[in-house]
Motif scaffolding. Structure first.
Motif, PDB file in Angstrom:
ATOM      1  N   THR A 105       0.352   6.446   4.308  1.00 30.48           N
ATOM      2  CA  THR A 105       0.495   5.000   4.102  1.00 30.48           C
ATOM      3  C   THR A 105       0.466   4.273   5.440  1.00 30.48           C
ATOM      4  O   THR A 105      -0.218   3.252   5.583  1.00 30.48           O
ATOM      5  CB  THR A 105       1.816   4.698   3.355  1.00 30.48           C
TER       6      THR A 105
ATOM      7  N   HIS B  54      -1.936   2.776  -0.211  1.00 32.16           N
ATOM      8  CA  HIS B  54      -1.238   1.510  -0.330  1.00 32.16           C
ATOM      9  C   HIS B  54       0.041   1.761  -1.100  1.00 32.16           C
ATOM     10  O   HIS B  54       0.205   2.786  -1.768  1.00 32.16           O
ATOM     11  CB  HIS B  54      -2.125   0.481  -1.037  1.00 32.16           C
ATOM     12  N   GLU B  55       0.956   0.841  -1.023  1.00 35.52           N
ATOM     13  CA  GLU B  55       2.265   1.013  -1.642  1.00 35.52           C
ATOM     14  C   GLU B  55       2.141   1.377  -3.127  1.00 35.52           C
ATOM     15  O   GLU B  55       2.838   2.257  -3.614  1.00 35.52           O
ATOM     16  CB  GLU B  55       3.093  -0.274  -1.485  1.00 35.52           C
TER      17      GLU B  55
ATOM     18  N   LEU C  27       1.191   4.951  -3.443  1.00 30.71           N
ATOM     19  CA  LEU C  27       2.325   5.793  -3.077  1.00 30.71           C
ATOM     20  C   LEU C  27       3.331   5.865  -4.225  1.00 30.71           C
ATOM     21  O   LEU C  27       3.830   6.943  -4.563  1.00 30.71           O
ATOM     22  CB  LEU C  27       2.989   5.260  -1.807  1.00 30.71           C
TER      23      LEU C  27
END
Length: 154
Positions: free
Chosen positions: A64, A70-71, A74
């Motif tokens: 990341t 990307h969040e 994740l």
């Protein structure tokens, strides 16, 4: 803060030299130095995996930081991992419950055998019965029953 700066900060927080991290990550010290100075802005996932191992940090967190994940991705990866872990735990729990049921059944059968005073039940039901440490066969148990019934005139 860029990827290289984050790596340097993590390394320094752990009191680790660049040489030590390079050794642990199995990468060259020169390459690590380039990363930390920002000369190489996006190392390959394979290199990131090595650095994560060397720093003892989560691979997905470093991916990341490097801009690969990307969040939302994740979170998805963590959710999938949690679901897999949950399924594994459920499976292990079901196996343990099955083993516990078998153990309780065996204990109850053993309890029954230990507490029963009825010789006829012991000889006619499908339990292991011993005489002087010798396991009796079905035929031998039947012979004992015949002898006992003859003696008692039943």
């Amino acid at each position: 803060m860029d990827f290289g700066s984050c790596i340097r900060e993590m390394r320094e927080e752990k009191g680790m030299s660049g040489r030590e991290l390079a050794r642990r990550a199995n990468i060259s010290q020169a390459y690590l130095s380039q990363l930390e100075r920002g000369e190489n802005k996006k190392p390959s996932p394979e290199i990131i995996k090595k650095i994560a191992k060397g720093l003892d940090e989560d691979y997905n967190d470093l991916m990341t930081l490097a801009g690969y994940l990307h969040e939302a991705e994740l979170i998805q990866l963590e959710t999938e991992k949690t679901q897999r872990d949950t399924e594994n735990i459920k499976s292990e729990l079901l196996q343990a419950q099955g083993q516990l049921k078998k153990l309780k059944l065996l204990q109850s059968v053993d309890n029954y055998i230990q507490t029963t005073k009825d010789l006829h039940k012991l000889l006619t039901l499908n339990f292991d019965v011993y005489y002087k440490d010798k396991l009796l066969t079905k035929e031998e148990k039947q012979k004992f029953l015949t002898i006992i019934e003859t003696l008692l005139n039943w």
